[in-house]
Scaffold this motif. Structure first.
Motif, PDB file in Angstrom:
ATOM      1  N   SER A   1       0.855  -1.185   0.000  1.00 55.26           N
ATOM      2  CA  SER A   1       0.000   0.000   0.000  1.00 55.26           C
ATOM      3  C   SER A   1       0.887   1.229   0.000  1.00 55.26           C
ATOM      4  CB  SER A   1      -0.908  -0.003   1.238  1.00 55.26           C
ATOM      5  OG  SER A   1      -1.710   1.149   1.263  1.00 55.26           O
ATOM      6  N   PHE A   2       0.910   1.956  -1.108  1.00 58.74           N
ATOM      7  CA  PHE A   2       1.798   3.101  -1.252  1.00 58.74           C
ATOM      8  C   PHE A   2       1.147   4.339  -0.643  1.00 58.74           C
ATOM      9  CE2 PHE A   2       2.947   0.178  -4.680  1.00 58.74           C
ATOM     10  CZ  PHE A   2       4.298   0.014  -4.408  1.00 58.74           C
ATOM     11  N   GLU A   3       1.310   4.452   0.672  1.00 53.97           N
ATOM     12  CA  GLU A   3       0.731   5.568   1.409  1.00 53.97           C
ATOM     13  C   GLU A   3       1.633   5.893   2.590  1.00 53.97           C
ATOM     14  OE1 GLU A   3      -3.018   4.078   2.630  1.00 53.97           O
ATOM     15  OE2 GLU A   3      -2.192   2.612   4.029  1.00 53.97           O
ATOM     16  N   TYR A   4       1.420   7.078   3.170  1.00 53.50           N
ATOM     17  CA  TYR A   4       2.199   7.475   4.334  1.00 53.50           C
ATOM     18  C   TYR A   4       1.669   6.786   5.590  1.00 53.50           C
ATOM     19  CZ  TYR A   4       4.650  11.095   1.722  1.00 53.50           C
ATOM     20  OH  TYR A   4       5.448  11.761   0.825  1.00 53.50           O
ATOM     21  N   HIS A   5       2.577   6.527   6.531  1.00 50.18           N
ATOM     22  CA  HIS A   5       2.222   5.845   7.773  1.00 50.18           C
ATOM     23  C   HIS A   5       2.583   6.726   8.966  1.00 50.18           C
ATOM     24  CE1 HIS A   5       2.611   2.578   4.852  1.00 50.18           C
ATOM     25  NE2 HIS A   5       1.868   1.834   5.654  1.00 50.18           N
ATOM     26  N   ARG A   6       1.586   7.055   9.776  1.00 45.71           N
ATOM     27  CA  ARG A   6       1.855   7.716  11.041  1.00 45.71           C
ATOM     28  C   ARG A   6       2.292   6.665  12.057  1.00 45.71           C
ATOM     29  NH1 ARG A   6       0.036  12.950  11.102  1.00 45.71           N
ATOM     30  NH2 ARG A   6      -1.311  13.556   9.365  1.00 45.71           N
ATOM     31  N   TYR A   7       2.613   7.121  13.268  1.00 50.33           N
ATOM     32  CA  TYR A   7       3.202   6.207  14.247  1.00 50.33           C
ATOM     33  C   TYR A   7       2.317   4.996  14.525  1.00 50.33           C
ATOM     34  CZ  TYR A   7       5.004   4.355  18.617  1.00 50.33           C
ATOM     35  OH  TYR A   7       5.483   3.518  19.593  1.00 50.33           O
ATOM     36  N   GLU A   8       1.050   5.205  14.825  1.00 53.92           N
ATOM     37  CA  GLU A   8       0.170   4.080  15.123  1.00 53.92           C
ATOM     38  C   GLU A   8       0.005   3.163  13.915  1.00 53.92           C
ATOM     39  OE1 GLU A   8      -0.924   3.035  17.940  1.00 53.92           O
ATOM     40  OE2 GLU A   8       0.055   4.710  18.968  1.00 53.92           O
ATOM     41  N   GLU A   9       0.002   3.745  12.730  1.00 49.17           N
ATOM     42  CA  GLU A   9      -0.092   2.932  11.515  1.00 49.17           C
ATOM     43  C   GLU A   9       1.171   2.102  11.326  1.00 49.17           C
ATOM     44  OE1 GLU A   9      -0.756   6.142   8.895  1.00 49.17           O
ATOM     45  OE2 GLU A   9      -2.944   6.052   9.030  1.00 49.17           O
ATOM     46  N   LEU A  10       2.318   2.676  11.715  1.00 48.07           N
ATOM     47  CA  LEU A  10       3.570   1.921  11.650  1.00 48.07           C
ATOM     48  C   LEU A  10       3.526   0.712  12.586  1.00 48.07           C
ATOM     49  CD1 LEU A  10       6.380   4.631  11.514  1.00 48.07           C
ATOM     50  CD2 LEU A  10       5.955   2.836   9.845  1.00 48.07           C
ATOM     51  N   ARG A  11       3.017   0.926  13.791  1.00 52.59           N
ATOM     52  CA  ARG A  11       2.918  -0.182  14.742  1.00 52.59           C
ATOM     53  C   ARG A  11       2.049  -1.302  14.171  1.00 52.59           C
ATOM     54  NH1 ARG A  11       4.104   0.517  20.141  1.00 52.59           N
ATOM     55  NH2 ARG A  11       2.410  -0.927  20.650  1.00 52.59           N
ATOM     56  N   LYS A  12       0.910  -0.934  13.605  1.00 52.47           N
ATOM     57  CA  LYS A  12       0.016  -1.933  13.028  1.00 52.47           C
ATOM     58  C   LYS A  12       0.674  -2.626  11.839  1.00 52.47           C
ATOM     59  CE  LYS A  12      -4.209   0.489  14.416  1.00 52.47           C
ATOM     60  NZ  LYS A  12      -5.429   1.207  13.942  1.00 52.47           N
ATOM     61  N   ALA A  13       1.417  -1.860  11.058  1.00 47.50           N
ATOM     62  CA  ALA A  13       2.066  -2.431   9.886  1.00 47.50           C
ATOM     63  C   ALA A  13       3.144  -3.437  10.286  1.00 47.50           C
ATOM     64  CB  ALA A  13       2.670  -1.321   9.036  1.00 47.50           C
ATOM     65  N   LEU A  14       3.886  -3.131  11.356  1.00 49.54           N
ATOM     66  CA  LEU A  14       4.891  -4.071  11.845  1.00 49.54           C
ATOM     67  C   LEU A  14       4.255  -5.397  12.246  1.00 49.54           C
ATOM     68  CD1 LEU A  14       7.105  -1.727  14.047  1.00 49.54           C
ATOM     69  CD2 LEU A  14       7.897  -3.058  12.105  1.00 49.54           C
ATOM     70  N   VAL A  15       3.158  -5.309  12.953  1.00 49.74           N
ATOM     71  CA  VAL A  15       2.455  -6.520  13.370  1.00 49.74           C
ATOM     72  C   VAL A  15       1.937  -7.280  12.154  1.00 49.74           C
ATOM     73  CG1 VAL A  15       0.457  -7.407  14.633  1.00 49.74           C
ATOM     74  CG2 VAL A  15       1.842  -5.573  15.617  1.00 49.74           C
ATOM     75  N   SER A  16       1.502  -6.555  11.130  1.00 47.52           N
ATOM     76  CA  SER A  16       1.002  -7.202   9.918  1.00 47.52           C
ATOM     77  C   SER A  16       2.090  -8.018   9.232  1.00 47.52           C
ATOM     78  CB  SER A  16       0.447  -6.150   8.953  1.00 47.52           C
ATOM     79  OG  SER A  16      -0.685  -5.508   9.498  1.00 47.52           O
TER      80      SER A  16
END
Length: 279
Positions: free
Chosen positions: A28-43
């Motif tokens: 997904s080519f989009e910007y990630h804020r901090y909470e989104e980064l945390r979720k992305a790591l778990v993903s």
């Protein structure tokens, strides 16, 4: 201001990325804020749990966890003889391209591993992360500038990824060049924290707990020295090809062993002289 992607290259192997992926395998080519980064790591971890590990290296000034995603066939375990590699991005919070590219890279590596890409499988199986004590003494740090635009439009992120994807993967592969090997004593025991020096290059490295080391070098002829407190230094001439890394092992003799040998030689000489002169 330009974007910066800081690359820390180690002498042993895993890719450590502050990064992310979605469980459906699509980037997904989009910007990630901090909470989104945390979720992305778990993903990423949920998608590839056998080759990933998430851990923290502390907190930011604002108290946010500094999370790291490790990728390896044996995450969390040092494997003797394997080189290590580390990517670091987002050194400054408002320079975002490097951070986003590592998010995409982590997802790409996970996806390609699951799809059977032999190059990526080989890379992950033979590259791993090192602990931070080793990192601080054996790393080569390089800063790459990715963009002259600090915060480019979101629709340009895909093009940044396409322009840098192969380079990001190929750069990891460079850790498999130079010289590698083990430093042991004459009984075959590993010598940890031994120093590996290259004549003419002012950057020494030290061995890990199993006596293994990796030293990145460009192709050429070198004199490589291995030394450790209480041992005699050994120097070898080495011809380094473009790839792969040249295996160079060292066996070091302890000073105590040498002194004992010299004492025995002296006693043998004295015995011979005594018999010859009828003492």
């Amino acid at each position: 201001m330009k974007h910066f992607l800081t690359v820390v290259v180690l002498g042993a192997a895993v890719v450590t990325l502050v990064s992310a992926a979605s469980t459906d395998g699509a980037i997904s080519f989009e910007y990630h804020r901090y909470e989104e980064l945390r979720k992305a790591l778990v993903s990423v971890w949920l998608q590839c749990p056998t080759i990933t590990r998430i851990y923290t290296i502390g907190e930011s000034f604002e108290g946010r966890e500094l999370l790291v995603l490790e990728m390896s066939d044996n995450p969390g375990t040092h494997e003797p003889g394997e080189p290590e590699f580390k990517y670091i991005a987002n050194m400054h919070g408002n320079e975002v391209v490097g951070r986003e590219l590592l998010i995409y890279l982590a997802q790409y590596l996970c996806n390609q591993y699951q799809q059977g890409n032999e190059t990526i499988i080989d890379l992950i199986h033979n590259t791993r992360m090192q602990d931070f004590n080793y990192l601080s003494s054996n790393s080569f740090e390089i800063t790459l500038e990715l963009s002259c635009d600090k915060f480019p439009n979101e629709e340009t992120l895909k093009s940044y990824w396409e322009q840098n994807r192969n380079s990001l993967v190929n750069y990891i592969e460079q850790v498999h060049r130079g010289v590698k090997g083990f430093i042991r004593d004459l009984q075959g025991n590993p010598i940890s924290n031994a120093t590996v020096s290259v004549e003419g290059i002012d950057h020494d490295i030290t061995t890990a707990k199993d006596g293994d080391y990796w030293r990145l070098l460009a192709p050429g002829n070198y004199k490589v020295a291995a030394s450790a407190p209480g041992y005699l230094t050994v120097i070898k001439k080495v011809a380094v090809p473009y790839s792969p890394a040249t295996r160079v092992d060292f066996e070091l003799e302890s000073l105590m062993e040498r002194k004992e040998e010299e004492r025995e030689e002296l006693m043998d000489w004295w015995k011979m002289m005594s018999e010859t002169l009828n003492f």
